[in-house]
Write an enzyme that holds these catalytic residues in place. Structure first.
Site, PDB file in Angstrom:
ATOM      1  N   GLU A 112       6.481   6.760  -8.328  1.00 21.31           N
ATOM      2  CA  GLU A 112       5.051   6.418  -8.342  1.00 21.31           C
ATOM      3  C   GLU A 112       4.210   7.259  -7.387  1.00 21.31           C
ATOM      4  OE1 GLU A 112       5.521   1.647  -9.263  1.00 21.31           O
ATOM      5  OE2 GLU A 112       3.918   2.364  -7.960  1.00 21.31           O
TER       6      GLU A 112
ATOM      7  N   HIS B 146      -0.048   2.129 -12.384  1.00 22.18           N
ATOM      8  CA  HIS B 146       0.539   0.939 -13.023  1.00 22.18           C
ATOM      9  C   HIS B 146       2.000   1.232 -13.346  1.00 22.18           C
ATOM     10  CE1 HIS B 146       0.517  -2.810 -15.280  1.00 22.18           C
ATOM     11  NE2 HIS B 146       1.227  -2.179 -16.195  1.00 22.18           N
TER      12      HIS B 146
ATOM     13  N   GLY C 155       0.809  -1.223   0.000  1.00 23.39           N
ATOM     14  CA  GLY C 155       0.000   0.000   0.000  1.00 23.39           C
ATOM     15  C   GLY C 155       0.838   1.267   0.000  1.00 23.39           C
ATOM     16  N   SER C 156       1.927   1.274  -0.759  1.00 20.62           N
ATOM     17  CA  SER C 156       2.839   2.427  -0.719  1.00 20.62           C
ATOM     18  C   SER C 156       2.161   3.722  -1.159  1.00 20.62           C
ATOM     19  CB  SER C 156       4.088   2.158  -1.572  1.00 20.62           C
ATOM     20  OG  SER C 156       3.697   1.697  -2.845  1.00 20.62           O
TER      21      SER C 156
ATOM     22  N   ASP D 197      -6.454  -1.925 -17.060  1.00 24.45           N
ATOM     23  CA  ASP D 197      -5.465  -0.937 -17.542  1.00 24.45           C
ATOM     24  C   ASP D 197      -5.894  -0.219 -18.814  1.00 24.45           C
ATOM     25  OD1 ASP D 197      -2.763  -3.142 -16.559  1.00 24.45           O
ATOM     26  OD2 ASP D 197      -3.864  -1.629 -15.419  1.00 24.45           O
TER      27      ASP D 197
ATOM     28  N   ASN E 262      -5.932   4.211 -10.482  1.00 25.54           N
ATOM     29  CA  ASN E 262      -4.953   3.142 -10.305  1.00 25.54           C
ATOM     30  C   ASN E 262      -3.598   3.626 -10.783  1.00 25.54           C
ATOM     31  OD1 ASN E 262      -3.935   0.403  -9.916  1.00 25.54           O
ATOM     32  ND2 ASN E 262      -3.863   0.306 -12.161  1.00 25.54           N
TER      33      ASN E 262
ATOM     34  N   ARG F 144     -13.369 -15.581   0.854  1.00 27.02           N
ATOM     35  CA  ARG F 144     -14.563 -15.326   1.673  1.00 27.02           C
ATOM     36  C   ARG F 144     -15.808 -15.196   0.793  1.00 27.02           C
ATOM     37  NH1 ARG F 144     -13.781 -10.545   5.841  1.00 27.02           N
ATOM     38  NH2 ARG F 144     -15.877 -11.240   6.474  1.00 27.02           N
TER      39      ARG F 144
HETATM   40  N1  LIG Z   1     -11.851  -3.443 -13.526  1.00 26.32           N
HETATM   41  C1  LIG Z   1     -10.537  -3.200 -13.292  1.00 26.32           C
HETATM   42  N2  LIG Z   1      -9.958  -3.734 -12.204  1.00 26.32           N
HETATM   43  C2  LIG Z   1      -8.641  -3.480 -11.953  1.00 26.32           C
HETATM   44  C3  LIG Z   1      -7.863  -2.680 -12.853  1.00 26.32           C
HETATM   45  C4  LIG Z   1      -8.515  -2.099 -13.989  1.00 26.32           C
HETATM   46  O1  LIG Z   1      -7.899  -1.344 -14.796  1.00 26.32           O
HETATM   47  N3  LIG Z   1      -9.853  -2.387 -14.168  1.00 26.32           N
HETATM   48  N4  LIG Z   1      -6.509  -2.458 -12.619  1.00 26.32           N
HETATM   49  C5  LIG Z   1      -5.901  -3.433 -11.735  1.00 26.32           C
HETATM   50  C6  LIG Z   1      -4.475  -3.116 -11.373  1.00 26.32           C
HETATM   51  N5  LIG Z   1      -3.577  -3.798 -12.263  1.00 26.32           N
HETATM   52  C7  LIG Z   1      -2.744  -3.083 -13.027  1.00 26.32           C
HETATM   53  O2  LIG Z   1      -2.505  -1.885 -12.764  1.00 26.32           O
HETATM   54  C8  LIG Z   1      -3.609  -5.232 -12.381  1.00 26.32           C
HETATM   55  C9  LIG Z   1      -3.850  -5.982 -11.263  1.00 26.32           C
HETATM   56  C10 LIG Z   1      -3.920  -7.394 -11.388  1.00 26.32           C
HETATM   57  C11 LIG Z   1      -3.754  -8.016 -12.610  1.00 26.32           C
HETATM   58  C12 LIG Z   1      -3.853  -9.516 -12.707  1.00 26.32           C
HETATM   59  O3  LIG Z   1      -3.657 -10.090 -13.756  1.00 26.32           O
HETATM   60  N6  LIG Z   1      -4.196 -10.180 -11.557  1.00 26.32           N
HETATM   61  C13 LIG Z   1      -4.287 -11.629 -11.552  1.00 26.32           C
HETATM   62  C14 LIG Z   1      -4.278 -12.101 -10.095  1.00 26.32           C
HETATM   63  C15 LIG Z   1      -2.980 -11.718  -9.430  1.00 26.32           C
HETATM   64  C16 LIG Z   1      -2.964 -12.014  -7.936  1.00 26.32           C
HETATM   65  O4  LIG Z   1      -3.961 -12.360  -7.379  1.00 26.32           O
HETATM   66  O5  LIG Z   1      -1.894 -11.843  -7.323  1.00 26.32           O
HETATM   67  C17 LIG Z   1      -5.618 -12.054 -12.192  1.00 26.32           C
HETATM   68  O6  LIG Z   1      -6.586 -11.276 -12.068  1.00 26.32           O
HETATM   69  O7  LIG Z   1      -5.629 -13.177 -12.704  1.00 26.32           O
HETATM   70  C18 LIG Z   1      -3.500  -7.242 -13.731  1.00 26.32           C
HETATM   71  C19 LIG Z   1      -3.415  -5.846 -13.619  1.00 26.32           C
HETATM   72  C20 LIG Z   1      -6.710  -3.659 -10.475  1.00 26.32           C
HETATM   73  N7  LIG Z   1      -8.063  -4.005 -10.839  1.00 26.32           N
HETATM   74  N1  LIG Z   2      -0.789  -3.651 -11.929  1.00 21.95           N
HETATM   75  C1  LIG Z   2      -0.745  -3.129 -10.657  1.00 21.95           C
HETATM   76  C2  LIG Z   2       0.693  -3.111 -10.222  1.00 21.95           C
HETATM   77  O1  LIG Z   2       1.495  -3.845 -10.738  1.00 21.95           O
HETATM   78  N2  LIG Z   2       0.946  -2.239  -9.256  1.00 21.95           N
HETATM   79  C3  LIG Z   2       2.285  -2.083  -8.754  1.00 21.95           C
HETATM   80  O2  LIG Z   2       2.467  -2.937  -7.638  1.00 21.95           O
HETATM   81  C4  LIG Z   2       3.368  -2.303  -6.730  1.00 21.95           C
HETATM   82  C5  LIG Z   2       2.690  -2.350  -5.371  1.00 21.95           C
HETATM   83  O3  LIG Z   2       3.582  -1.948  -4.418  1.00 21.95           O
HETATM   84  P1  LIG Z   2       3.053  -1.782  -2.900  1.00 21.95           P
HETATM   85  O4  LIG Z   2       2.376  -3.071  -2.538  1.00 21.95           O
HETATM   86  O5  LIG Z   2       4.293  -1.481  -2.121  1.00 21.95           O
HETATM   87  O6  LIG Z   2       2.104  -0.623  -2.904  1.00 21.95           O
HETATM   88  C6  LIG Z   2       3.567  -0.862  -7.204  1.00 21.95           C
HETATM   89  O7  LIG Z   2       4.816  -0.733  -7.848  1.00 21.95           O
HETATM   90  C7  LIG Z   2       2.466  -0.682  -8.241  1.00 21.95           C
HETATM   91  O8  LIG Z   2       2.807   0.139  -9.344  1.00 21.95           O
END
Ligand SMILES: Nc1nc2c(c(=O)[nH]1)N[C@@H](CN(C=O)c1ccc(C(=O)N[C@@H](CCC(=O)O)C(=O)O)cc1)CN2
Ligand SMILES: NCC(=O)N[C@@H]1O[C@H](COP(=O)([O-])[O-])[C@@H](O)[C@H]1O
Length: 202
Positions: A180, A110, A13-14, A151, A108, A62
């Site tokens: 970021e 990225h 959660g940075s 994204d 968000n 859950r």
């Molecule tokens: N409806 C949306 N939900 C989310 C978005 C978005 O743009 N629209 N952005 C993501 C954040 N993100 C990239 O910035 C991102 C997060 C997760 C994934 C992904 O492929 N997750 C895997 C599971 C990974 C895990 O549980 O550790 C998956 O869903 O299979 C891609 C991009 C947040 N939500």
């Molecule tokens: N697609 C989403 C993604 O990749 N997010 C990235 O995960 C890291 C989370 O760091 P944190 O857990 O220290 O906040 C951050 O670098 C963020 O950009």
């Protein structure tokens, strides 16, 4: 009235921490009120408890039914009277109930120059690895509005960093993460300023 901020985080959660510090310092006209995590062991949850934010662990374990999880997240956001949602390293897809209720109010960050290296499967170290494997000479971070497509939402802010010869994943990741939180802060400051007049009128 300052806007109420709610965070969704899966790990550290940075960005949430940086925005909360900015709120406390009067640099951001908003109030952090809640943090939701899909990961019961996320350091972000522990930090949010210590900060006195309302905390919730809401996961597919859950709520196996995605629609029920979506509804549970929306209920927590409503109870916290959240105005703006910040995805701070949230690794799960947000559902239609939350996206419809908070259209134009979910941001968000990225860790790449979207549209490059984004989409399902592209998160955390996987993104930096893809940048290095592609031989890109520049990377960076992008703040975007969150829509149904992963994204794909409108980009609000972006900042570049160089990819240097011999960069390791850790070096590149550190260089991107160093920019970021401030990038997210600037984007939230601008969105709050843009939304504020509308709030005042309602
Ligand atoms: N409806 C949306 N939900 C989310 C978005 C978005 O743009 N629209 N952005 C993501 C954040 N993100 C990239 O910035 C991102 C997060 C997760 C994934 C992904 O492929 N997750 C895997 C599971 C990974 C895990 O549980 O550790 C998956 O869903 O299979 C891609 C991009 C947040 N939500
Ligand atoms: N697609 C989403 C993604 O990749 N997010 C990235 O995960 C890291 C989370 O760091 P944190 O857990 O220290 O906040 C951050 O670098 C963020 O950009």
């Amino acid at each position: 009235m300052p806007m109420n901020l709610a965070f969704l985080a899966s790990h550290g959660g940075s960005a949430a921490r940086h925005l909360t510090t900015a709120c406390r310092a009067g640099e951001l006209d908003a109030t952090p009120v809640a943090l939701i995590s899909n990961n019961s062991r996320s350091p972000a949850l522990e930090w949010a408890r210590e900060e006195g934010l309302q905390t919730s662990h809401l996961s597919s374990a859950r709520y196996p039914d995605p629609d029920e999880l979506d509804a549970a997240i929306l209920q927590v956001l409503r109870e916290a009277d959240a105005d703006l949602l910040i995805l701070s390293g949230y690794m799960r897809e947000l559902g239609p109930r939350v996206l419809n209720a908070y259209a134009g109010r979910v941001l968000n960050i990225h860790p790449s120059l979207l549209p490059s290296h984004g989409g399902r499967g592209m998160y955390g170290d996987r993104v930096h690895r893809a940048v290095l494997e592609a031989g890109d000479t520049r990377s960076g971070a992008t703040v975007h509005l969150v829509t149904a497509g992963i994204d794909e939402g409108p980009r609000l802010a972006q900042q570049e960093v160089p990819v240097r010869p011999g960069d390791t994943l850790e070096k590149l990741k550190a260089r991107v993460q160093a920019i970021e939180s401030e990038l997210m802060l600037r984007a939230v400051q601008e969105l709050v300023a843009e939304l504020k007049p509308k709030e005042a009128r309602t």
